[in-house]
Design a protein around this motif. Structure first.
Motif: not given
Ligand SMILES: Nc1ncnc2c1ncn2[C@@H]1O[C@H](COP(=O)(O)OP(=O)(O)OP(=O)(O)O)[C@@H](O)[C@H]1O
Ligand SMILES: [Mg+2]
Lengths: 291, 255
Positions: B41-68
């Motif tokens: 608990s608290g290791c940043g799992k939910s944070t990861m999903l928020k980053l994917i959805m763009g609900l929180e800004p990233l500090t460093r690095g990037s997330i890329t995804y593609r789909a039809q």
């Protein structure tokens, strides 16, 4: 029912062989007065009080200037509405209340939306609202009289000003009660800021807004009457002051009855609207469950 | 492995209050892959999903995804830990929320699909009910139907069964396996439960306590289709025990 078992079953620790059996109560269920519906009980009580009042006034021969008999008040109401001034005065006051209330609702809701959707507005406006709220609004009625004259405008403004604050405060609370998870959910499905407002924050705020409207509607009646006391040419408040000068207590009571009916009706309109619009709220559901 | 559809490139997230929730998280996800993320608990799992959805800004690095997909919001579907249904809408309208946001016409066009999804999840008779008339498990199913409405290629799930009792949980896990077998969506699934992760996933990402880093990525090569019986195979036990020990070591290192 428990049955005493033979004493012989006592063991050396002083314990008995006990048995319990539950079954539906036999015989007719005892009817209680409190099982009757609330409206019936309270209206019967009121009716009894009025009859008691009538009897007391008649037997003790109280002067109508101090305490008019209910029958006298009813008579004054009937003649007042058929060929007296009651229709005109009631319409004036009713308009003041409804317009003032409507202004308060529109202004209160818009301000609440503004304050809750902009950090800047929140920081500037909310402290001002808190300070203004402590000003006794009725004290401004004489000022409005000077600015807007003896007509309905000054009364509508006083009414609106009094009713504005409960609407604003409850609506602000309501708009802020949306959880950030729920906002994230809407945004993850592509909701714009405006859609989050109209499709999430506004509906979430409805129960709270209704609570604010209920307070506001009662205050609206007070606002209109006080404003009429300060200076007016028509309205139920004017009628009360005028009949006070001529010691016509019966007419004063009749005006009070009309005011109560107005207040009650408006209150029930708000409550019914609330039940329709916020049928899903925790509060409304527990009421349906008969709690 | 084919070209990945989702790339976490050395993702770091620090909240404004200084908490580093995710630190240098690196992962490639292949098309149609079922990836679980487990961690304390608290290791940043939910944070990861928020980053994917763009609900929180990233500090460093990037997330890329593609789909039809028709548009950005239809690329992904998200299921949350709580059902997060709108109390004033019927079940059907709740499933249709993503369409309603696109306008009335879209809502009308998607209604048959919404009913189909409800039927698939065993809620056909509840379409016109309100959320408060549903049990917790049923509400969560409505949340799943809502996420599937636009048939997104990528499904994001944040402990979707966390708040449910064991029996409902098993049932919904099997439902999810079914849905996934049908069209093999790319799934990022977050969970506390090791057995849930092993049963569902192609790969399990084990995270360290905060700040969340990747402790290990475990390939789950159990044969598919899997059933609840899979849990009692020795292979399953071995994988679960391995993930357990990775988690324990990760916790010891930071402690
Ligand atoms: N908005 C925020 N501001 C500051 N810190 C936050 C915020 N959201 C989360 N955190 C912190 O970031 C860390 C990771 O939070 P997160 O919610 O991602 O954990 P999690 O892995 O999902 O935990 P759980 O399994 O309990 O759901 C936590 O220490 C939390 O306190
Ligand atoms: Mg979480």
């Amino acid at each position: 029912m428990t049955t005493q078992l033979p004493r012989t079953a006592v063991d050396d620790h002083g314990q008995h062989d006990l048995s319990v059996r539950r079954q539906p109560p036999s015989g007719a269920e005892r009817k209680r007065l409190s099982d009757l519906p609330g409206w019936l009980l309270s209206s019967t009580t009121v009716l009894l009080l009025v009859i008691g009042w009538e009897i007391a006034v008649r037997t003790a021969d109280v002067s109508a200037i101090l305490f008019p008999a209910p029958s006298g008040v009813i008579e004054a109401l009937v003649t007042g509405f058929t060929d007296g001034p009651f229709v005109r005065h009631t319409l004036v006051t009713l308009q003041e209340i409804v317009y003032g209330f409507a202004f308060a609702v529109v202004a209160g809701l818009l301000t609440a939306v503004w304050v809750t959707s902009s950090r800047l507005a929140e920081k500037i406006v909310l402290p001002i609202v808190v300070v203004l709220q402590t000003v006794p609004k009725v004290a401004l009625a004489p000022l409005f009289l000077v600015w807007f004259g003896f007509g309905m405008e000054s009364k509508i403004l006083t009414t609106a000003l009094i009713a504005f604050f409960p609407v604003l405060i409850n609506a602000t609370l309501g708009f802020n009660s949306t959880s950030s998870e729920q906002v994230n959910m809407m945004r993850s499905f592509g909701a714009t800021r405006l859609q989050v407002l109209t499709r999430l924050r506004l509906p979430t705020a409805v129960p709270s807004i209704i609570a604010g409207l209920d307070v506001a509607v009662v205050l609206s009646v007070i606002g209109a009457i006080v404003a009429e006391f300060v200076g007016s040419q028509a309205g139920l408040g004017y009628l009360i002051i005028a009949s006070n000068t001529s010691l016509d207590t019966t007419t004063m009571f009749a005006a009070l009855v009309v005011l109560s009916v107005i207040g009650l009706t408006l209150h029930y309109i708000v409550v019914l609207a609330g039940r329709r619009l916020a049928f899903w709220s925790e509060e409304n559901r527990s009421r349906h469950a008969g709690l | 492995m084919s070209e990945p559809v989702m790339v976490f490139d050395h993702v770091t997230k620090q909240y404004p209050n200084g908490t580093v929730a995710v630190d240098d998280f690196h992962l490639d996800v292949a098309d149609g892959e079922f990836v679980s993320i487990v961690g304390p608990s608290g290791c940043g799992k939910s944070t990861m999903l928020k980053l994917i959805m763009g609900l929180e800004p990233l500090t460093r690095g990037s997330i890329t995804y593609r789909a039809q997909a028709r548009d950005e919001s239809a690329m992904t579907g998200m299921v949350f830990q709580q059902p997060l249904l709108l109390a004033w809408h019927t079940v059907l309208d709740n499933v249709l929320v993503p369409s309603t946001l696109q306008g009335r016409a879209q809502r009308r066009a998607d209604e048959p699909r919404a009913r189909e999804l409800l039927a698939m999840l065993g809620l056909a008779d509840f379409a016109e009910r309100h959320p408060y008339e549903l049990s917790g498990g049923m509400q969560q199913r409505v949340g799943i139907a809502r996420a599937l409405l636009h048939d997104p290629r990528i499904l994001l799930m944040d402990e979707p069964f966390g708040a449910l009792d064991a029996m409902t949980r098993d049932q919904l896990t099997m439902d999810l396996l079914d849905i996934w077998e049908r069209d093999r969506k790319t799934v990022v699934f977050i969970t506390h439960s090791i057995s849930e992760a092993v049963l569902l996933s192609d790969r399990v990402v084990v995270m360290t306590p905060r700040p969340g880093r990747v402790a290990d990525v475990v390939d789950i090569d159990l044969p598919r289709p899997r059933t609840l019986q899979t849990i009692s195979t020795p292979e399953f036990g071995r994988l679960a025990a391995h993930i357990r020990s990775v988690l324990d070591t990760a916790e010891m290192v930071t402690a």
